[in-house]
Write a protein that holds these residues in place. Structure first.
Motif, PDB file in Angstrom:
ATOM      1  N   LEU A 156       1.883  -0.444   3.606  1.00 25.50           N
ATOM      2  CA  LEU A 156       2.284  -1.725   3.039  1.00 25.50           C
ATOM      3  C   LEU A 156       3.782  -1.954   3.229  1.00 25.50           C
ATOM      4  CD1 LEU A 156       0.291  -1.878  -0.302  1.00 25.50           C
ATOM      5  CD2 LEU A 156      -0.351  -2.649   1.974  1.00 25.50           C
TER       6      LEU A 156
ATOM      7  N   ARG B 144       0.109 -11.308  -2.219  1.00 20.36           N
ATOM      8  CA  ARG B 144       0.657  -9.973  -2.020  1.00 20.36           C
ATOM      9  C   ARG B 144       2.080 -10.017  -1.483  1.00 20.36           C
ATOM     10  NH1 ARG B 144      -4.322  -6.999   1.051  1.00 20.36           N
ATOM     11  NH2 ARG B 144      -5.798  -7.025  -0.701  1.00 20.36           N
TER      12      ARG B 144
ATOM     13  N   GLY C  64       3.068  -7.082   0.619  1.00 18.33           N
ATOM     14  CA  GLY C  64       1.798  -6.402   0.826  1.00 18.33           C
ATOM     15  C   GLY C  64       1.164  -5.863  -0.446  1.00 18.33           C
ATOM     16  N   VAL C  65       1.906  -5.916  -1.564  1.00 20.62           N
ATOM     17  CA  VAL C  65       1.386  -5.359  -2.823  1.00 20.62           C
ATOM     18  C   VAL C  65       0.834  -6.493  -3.681  1.00 20.62           C
ATOM     19  CG1 VAL C  65       1.968  -4.057  -4.895  1.00 20.62           C
ATOM     20  CG2 VAL C  65       3.095  -3.534  -2.727  1.00 20.62           C
ATOM     21  N   PRO C  66      -0.465  -6.436  -4.017  1.00 20.28           N
ATOM     22  CA  PRO C  66      -1.059  -7.546  -4.769  1.00 20.28           C
ATOM     23  C   PRO C  66      -0.461  -7.710  -6.163  1.00 20.28           C
ATOM     24  CG  PRO C  66      -2.683  -5.819  -4.336  1.00 20.28           C
ATOM     25  CD  PRO C  66      -1.428  -5.395  -3.671  1.00 20.28           C
TER      26      PRO C  66
ATOM     27  N   MET D 252       3.984  -4.562  -8.467  1.00 19.57           N
ATOM     28  CA  MET D 252       4.513  -3.210  -8.296  1.00 19.57           C
ATOM     29  C   MET D 252       4.401  -2.433  -9.614  1.00 19.57           C
ATOM     30  SD  MET D 252       6.021  -3.091  -5.142  1.00 19.57           S
ATOM     31  CE  MET D 252       7.609  -2.295  -5.005  1.00 19.57           C
TER      32      MET D 252
END
Lengths: 401, 452
Positions: free
Chosen positions: B21, B82, B85-87, B163
């Motif tokens: 990610l 995201r 890349g982190v939902p 996060m």
């Protein structure tokens, strides 16, 4: 995938995940293993333990044997999927006992292993605070009930007695409009009022016979609605509404007069104003509960309530007493009311709930008896209106004004 | 789907390693030079399914399921976005929403019941008509409505994580309600010219009270920041005013010329002034202006929003949102109207079957007979059928709104958002949980209705 062995136990699963410790806003790369003896998923941060962001270059160091102590150690049985994830390429996991830590799996292989090994993955995380939910739920029900059944009626009863005549009249007209719209089934226009001239004259004759001296400060307005329902009701401000169905169903003018006198009894006692004010308060509160979701249906329900006019037993008894006295004074058999509804009940079962409204009262038998007793001294009775007027009244909706 | 790590221009070798990610990349850049994109991961079909079954359950439970429905829908939208890349994660629970709603009911039941009744009484006593009461009741709810909006946003922020770190919004709902009321008065007095100032001031009030973990968000920019976004609305309105003036003059000229005083004698097509054609341009321009104001205004606002040294960089495109708005509305109207007509056809067929008298459409007399028969159906049947239609239309409308309007809009806003100086985010620590017990309950009770 690098094969790693720890101690004597041979790890069957070696995966990679991104760990969020719930303390800092940083993705921590972890090598994943399953410790078969304890049934736990463990995440080890790869060496070197590099303090401080940013870490070194892009090319990943090979996964070294982990430093002692995993970053986390999750019992497999306590691992849950974070619910409702939109994308399937990242699987977010959590632990039942920890609200903030998350583990993200981004490779299909790793996701597959966890989906097979963590047996309770799909169970929902535990719900907390059920007791409080119950307490507030009860409080909400209690406060709505208190409002609708105690405070609003109390306030409405008191306000109804001080609402000036013009205000009552305006309230009654507003409600009548709502009822005419609600009863309409064509969807085009409100239910029509019947204004045949001869019929109106017959109604006036009936009113004058029943109340030769008028009604003090109350000014009566009688409407006939062109609707088949066998019903009659009173509205605030001296409005009395008879439905066409009721006039057609009555066998004699006396029976109509009896119902009419009963409704006027409610008018005199300001019962409709109480109910209308009560509805106004209740609509807001009930609307709050259901949201706009059922707003329309709710209004319909309340207009219905207004028509069905669920008065108290005391109010009914008072209206009865008033009707009986009025009829006797006018020299009309006071039992007309009783006979009418007895017959309706026998013929139709329960026509539109009106008979029930009268007959279901526990005191009805005594009311009928009282009405009959009162009627006994009456030697001869002249019908409330002439036969000609009666036939005009029956045609009030057919006749053009 | 966009490659989540594309903004770092690396990664294809690491695609399969489980650590790929964007946000997990260590870079050689300084934290300030690190930029993350935002990807979107969520497909229309799945959202359609969720909207369908939560909608059906909401109807079947007389609205009671809506707390669960809303939770489920939010989880989906949040996790589709995201950044790096982190939902995002939505952690709100349906139970707390129900609880908040119940609390709001306890308090509002008294307010609405008693106040409604007293106002209605006063209105009928003094003026013999109900309109004043309706107006006063609504007016009395305005501050509460703003209050509820702020509280609902506070709840949303408190239940949003990224996060693993919570967002937050400080208390300040009454201050917000007060400012909102004052700004609205100014906006009305200035015939809308104050609106961009109001929009900025209220957004600044909210944004400056927001937190991501231990870092406070900060909204910069002046009070007049949003006027550039307002330009098309202003121009379109100016054109409408100009057109009205010209039309008026043309009519006057025409009236003088022909000495006509009664216009009803003249066919409309003969007299339609040429200046009226300006409206053909002005009205679509105005509608475009509304979208432009929404999109560009948001871009200007968010571009001035920062979390410490990390800066947001939104790049939504007006054209794209115009396309989504036009197509989305077209689809939801077409779908809803179609359902309506299909329903009527089914009703007619049902009546025909009931009458068991041959083909409905062969003989008109039969059809009319059937319609008469329909009018005689028992009342409960017509009511039930009506309710079914009502709910079906409500359901289809909701589903299509989500799938073709809200989702593409969110997707566009999300995937055009970049985060500059993203490297600094790692210093941010967790913040304490905000119980936010009321959980948007007032908003729910008053039907303030967040977008989703």
């Amino acid at each position: 995938m690098t094969m790693v062995r720890v101690g004597a136990v041979r790890d069957r699963f070696e995966g990679r995940g991104l760990f969020l410790d719930g303390e800092g806003a940083e993705l921590r790369k972890v090598a994943l293993r399953i410790d078969e003896t304890s049934g736990t998923l463990m995440g080890f941060e790869p060496a070197p333990p590099d303090p401080g962001p940013p870490t070194t270059g892009d090319d990943l160091p090979p996964v070294n044997p982990p430093q002692p102590g995993p970053a986390f150690s999750w019992p497999l049985d306590d691992i849950r999927r974070v619910p409702g994830q939109a994308g399937e390429d990242v699987l977010a996991l959590r632990l039942t006992s920890n609200a903030t830590q998350r583990l993200l799996l981004t490779t299909p292989g790793d996701r597959h292993v966890l989906q097979t090994r963590a047996s309770h993955l799909w169970q929902p995380a535990p719900v907390t605070g059920k007791a409080r939910l119950a307490i507030w739920g009860s409080a909400a029900v209690a406060s709505v009930a208190l409002m609708i059944f105690v405070l609003i009626p109390l306030l409405a009863n008191n306000l109804a007695t001080v609402l000036p005549a013009s205000g009552q009249r305006a309230l009654g007209e507003t409600v009548l409009e709502d009822i005419r719209v609600a009863l309409d089934r064509t969807g085009v226009s409100p239910v029509a009022t019947c204004d045949g001239a001869a019929g109106r004259a017959a109604l006036t004759a009936m009113e004058e016979r029943l109340f030769p001296d008028g009604l003090g400060d109350v000014e009566l307005s009688v409407f006939v609605l062109d609707h088949p329902m066998i019903n009659a009701f009173a509205l605030p401000g001296g409005i009395v509404v008879l439905m066409r169905g009721l006039i057609e169903e009555a066998e004699t003018a006396d029976e109509v007069a009896a119902v009419f006198a009963h409704e006027v009894g409610h008018v005199i006692n300001r019962d409709p104003s109480r109910i209308a004010l009560r509805s106004v308060g209740s609509v807001g509160v009930l609307g709050l509960l259901f949201g706009d979701f059922a707003g329309g249906a709710l209004l319909l329900f309340l207009t219905n309530q207004m028509i069905a006019a669920d008065y108290s037993q005391e109010a009914e008894a008072n209206a009865d007493a008033f009707a009986t006295a009025t009829l006797q004074e006018a020299g009309i058999p006071a039992e007309a009311l009783a006979t009418f509804f007895e017959r309706l009940l026998a013929q139709h079962g329960d026509p539109d709930g009106l008979a029930a409204q009268f007959l279901a009262h526990p005191s009805l038998s005594t009311r009928i008896a009282a009405a009959r007793e009162g009627a006994e001294d009456l030697q001869s009775s002249e019908p409330v209106i002439t036969a000609q007027d009666w036939s005009a009244l029956r045609n009030i909706c057919a006749e053009t004004p | 789907m966009q490659d989540p790590s594309s903004t770092n221009g690396s990664a294809s070798a690491q695609e399969r390693d489980g650590w790929h990610l964007a946000a997990s990349h260590a870079t050689t850049h300084s934290p300030s030079d690190t930029t993350w994109g935002t990807s979107w991961s969520g497909d229309r079909g799945k959202l359609f399914g969720i909207a369908l079954w939560t909608g059906v359950l909401t109807i079947l439970t007389l609205g009671f399921y809506r707390f669960w429905a809303r939770t489920r829908i939010r989880q989906w939208y949040w996790s589709a976005i995201r950044p790096g890349g982190v939902p995002l994660e939505y952690t709100g629970s349906p139970y707390e929403k129900l609880l908040g709603f119940l609390v709001a009911v306890v308090i509002l039941a008294f307010y609405i019941g008693i106040v409604n009744l007293l106002l209605m009484f006063a209105s009928f006593s003094l003026l013999a008509q109900p309109q004043l009461a309706y107006a006063l009741t609504l007016l009395g709810l305005v501050p509460i409505w703003f209050y509820a909006t702020y509280r609902a946003e506070r709840y949303l922020m408190a239940r949003t994580r990224w996060m693993g770190i919570r967002f937050g919004l400080e208390p300040g709902a009454w201050g917000y309600a007060l400012r909102a009321c004052l700004h609205w008065v100014l906006t009305i007095v200035t015939l809308g010219l104050w609106h961009p100032c109001m929009r900025f001031a209220l957004a600044r009030y909210r944004h400056n009270r927001m937190w991501f973990g231990t870092k406070r968000l900060s909204q910069s920019g002046g009070l007049f920041l949003l006027y550039p976004a307002f330009i098309h609305i202003l121009l379109a309105v100016a054109l409408m005013i100009l057109a009205s003036v010209l039309v008026r003059e043309e009519i006057m000229a025409l009236a003088n010329e022909f000495d006509i005083t009664e216009f009803e004698n003249v066919a409309l097509s003969d007299t339609l002034p040429t200046a009226a054609r300006l409206f053909v341009v002005a009205i679509p321009w105005f509608l475009f202006g509304l979208i432009y104001y929404s999109v560009v205004g948001r871009r200007l606002l968010v571009a001035q929003l920062s979390v410490g040294e990390t800066q947001l960089d939104p790049q939504p495109r007006v054209g794209r949102i115009v396309l989504i708005t036009v197509l989305g509305n077209l689809l939801r109207y077409v779908a809803t109207v179609s359902v309506f007509f299909v329903g009527i056809v089914i009703l007619l067929i049902a009546v025909a079957t009931l009458a068991a008298s041959g083909n409905l459409f062969d003989e008109p007399e039969v059809m009319f007979e059937n319609l008469e028969l329909a009018a005689q159906l028992p009342q409960w049947f017509t009511i039930a059928l009506g309710a079914l239609f009502y709910f079906l239309v409500f359901l289809i409308w909701n589903i299509f709104t989500h799938v073709f309007l809200i989702m593409p809009t969110w997707k566009h806003y999300a995937s055009t958002l970049r985060i500059k100086g993203a490297g600094h985010i790692t210093q941010i620590r967790q913040r304490a949980r905000d119980d936010s017990e009321e959980a948007g309950g007032f908003a729910e009770a008053l039907d303030v209705g967040a977008a989703i």
